[in-house]
Design a protein around this motif. Structure first.
Motif, PDB file in Angstrom:
ATOM      1  N   GLN A 137       3.326 -59.586  -2.136  1.00  0.00           N
ATOM      2  CA  GLN A 137       2.702 -59.691  -3.460  1.00  0.00           C
ATOM      3  C   GLN A 137       1.194 -59.435  -3.403  1.00  0.00           C
ATOM      4  O   GLN A 137       0.569 -59.161  -4.434  1.00  0.00           O
ATOM      5  N   TRP A 138       0.618 -59.539  -2.213  1.00  0.00           N
ATOM      6  CA  TRP A 138      -0.827 -59.360  -2.051  1.00  0.00           C
ATOM      7  C   TRP A 138      -1.186 -57.949  -1.593  1.00  0.00           C
ATOM      8  O   TRP A 138      -2.341 -57.676  -1.281  1.00  0.00           O
ATOM      9  N   TRP A 139      -0.204 -57.052  -1.572  1.00  0.00           N
ATOM     10  CA  TRP A 139      -0.433 -55.702  -1.083  1.00  0.00           C
ATOM     11  C   TRP A 139      -0.256 -54.677  -2.190  1.00  0.00           C
ATOM     12  O   TRP A 139       0.594 -54.826  -3.071  1.00  0.00           O
ATOM     13  N   LEU A 140      -1.045 -53.633  -2.124  1.00  0.00           N
ATOM     14  CA  LEU A 140      -0.932 -52.489  -3.022  1.00  0.00           C
ATOM     15  C   LEU A 140      -0.653 -51.256  -2.170  1.00  0.00           C
ATOM     16  O   LEU A 140      -1.406 -50.967  -1.238  1.00  0.00           O
ATOM     17  N   ALA A 141       0.428 -50.548  -2.471  1.00  0.00           N
ATOM     18  CA  ALA A 141       0.745 -49.317  -1.743  1.00  0.00           C
ATOM     19  C   ALA A 141      -0.206 -48.220  -2.205  1.00  0.00           C
ATOM     20  O   ALA A 141      -0.243 -47.862  -3.384  1.00  0.00           O
TER      21      ALA A 141
END
Length: 353
Positions: A282-286
């Protein structure tokens, strides 16, 4: 399966996201006018817990470097000694990630966690897991103790960056042959057939592709008894870099610090990090879509949608830092664009009857 030492991952800030949605609706732009830039602003607000969000000003790329024994099987377009040369280029600011980072204002840190040589970077001996990793089609990559130490090192690296003020992290990797263990881990976690995860990596031809497919098949056979145990998967089919990145990604989430995810090695570590600490994704952006088939499986498994389709295959974070200015722009758009009320710009309301 080993017990996870991690506490529950905190959820992003939903209230800040709601405030950001309301703010967008009040801006002097057509509904949906900012497209994906609005989505980036919402994501950043939920990461920071404030609306409007602050443009990331202290983004940090952390590149972990390691050699892999499987490189001896001819699975890469480059010989194993090239990893050290790649590290030297990163340190000299001539590697792609260093060039791209200079555009977005990000800083780059390179850490030797597993080069098959004496410590290349003075003062970083405490981050060295071992010299190289085992050839995973025939032997374990690491020992159980090395896996635990590598995860601890990854967590410590994330803590150092957050404690020194980093407001966005870009984990990255350098290592000849690294996409072979990464692809093996993706196959193990997602259940995909080995042939479905074999990509061109460093730009290999058909013969090397066949060798890589065979290596992944044999490594997966060794890893299959451990499909539900992330620690054992890292031991049998991973490597020092993959284990360090796993710990790094977990700790970034625990520290509520946003991450731009890019590159197959980082993506494979992300799969294991989310297994060890559910909800970490949830804390990552691709950042961008990679041509590596295994990375497509990673993003599907983690339910992440890439911001751009750059088709960058570099694992050193180049794609992620290229996306960073868009994140910075999205924050400013949300915070500085005039509202419809303040500007007098408002759509014509339909009159009924």
């Amino acid at each position: 399966m080993s017990e996870s030492p991690f506490p529950a991952v905190p959820a992003p800030h939903l209230e800040a996201r709601r405030e950001a949605v309301a703010r967008y609706e009040a801006l002097a732009v057509p509904a949906g006018g900012l497209g994906v830039l609005a989505d980036l602003g919402l994501w950043l607000a939920s990461m920071q817990g404030v609306c409007p969000p602050r443009p990331p000003s202290r983004a940090r790329v952390v590149v972990v470097a390691a050699d892999h024994g499987i490189a001896a099987a001819g699975v890469s377009a480059y010989p194993p000694e090239v990893t050290a040369r790649q590290v030297a280029a990163a340190l000299e600011q001539s590697a792609p990630v260093a060039v791209a980072a200079s555009v977005s204002g990000a800083s780059v840190r390179v850490v030797d966690v597993g080069l098959d040589r004496e410590a290349m970077l003075p003062g970083q001996e405490r981050f060295k897991v071992r010299r190289g990793s085992g050839r995973i089609d025939r032997e374990d990559a690491l020992t159980a103790a090395e896996v635990e130490n590598a995860i601890r090192i990854g967590r410590a690296l994330a803590d150092e960056e957050v404690d020194s003020g980093a407001d966005l992290l870009v984990p990255a990797s350098l290592g000849v042959g690294a996409t072979t263990p990464a692809s093996t881990l993706v196959s193990a976690v997602t259940g995909a057939e080995p042939v479905a995860v074999v990509g061109r990596g460093s730009g290999i031809g058909d013969d090397a592709w066949m060798r890589k497919a065979a290596a992944i098949r044999d490594a997966l056979r060794r890893a299959k008894p451990h499909l539900r145990d992330p620690h054992a998967l890292l031991r049998t089919a991973g490597g020092a870099d993959l284990a360090v990145l796993t710990g790094f990604l977990v700790q970034a989430a625990l520290r509520r610090t946003p991450v731009l995810l890019d590159g197959l090695v980082v993506g494979a570590a992300g799969l294991l990090a989310d297994e060890l600490a559910p909800g970490a994704h949830q804390w990552w952006l691709a950042a961008q879509h990679s041509p590596e088939p295994a990375m497509t499986l990673v993003l599907q498994h983690l339910q992440l949608v890439p911001v751009l389709d750059l088709q960058v295959r570099q694992g050193d974070g180049t794609g992620a830092v290229t996306v960073l200015p868009l994140v910075q722009a999205a924050a400013r758009l949300l915070g500085e664009t005039a509202t419809a009320e303040a500007s007098g710009i408002a759509p014509v309301r339909a009159v009924s009857g």
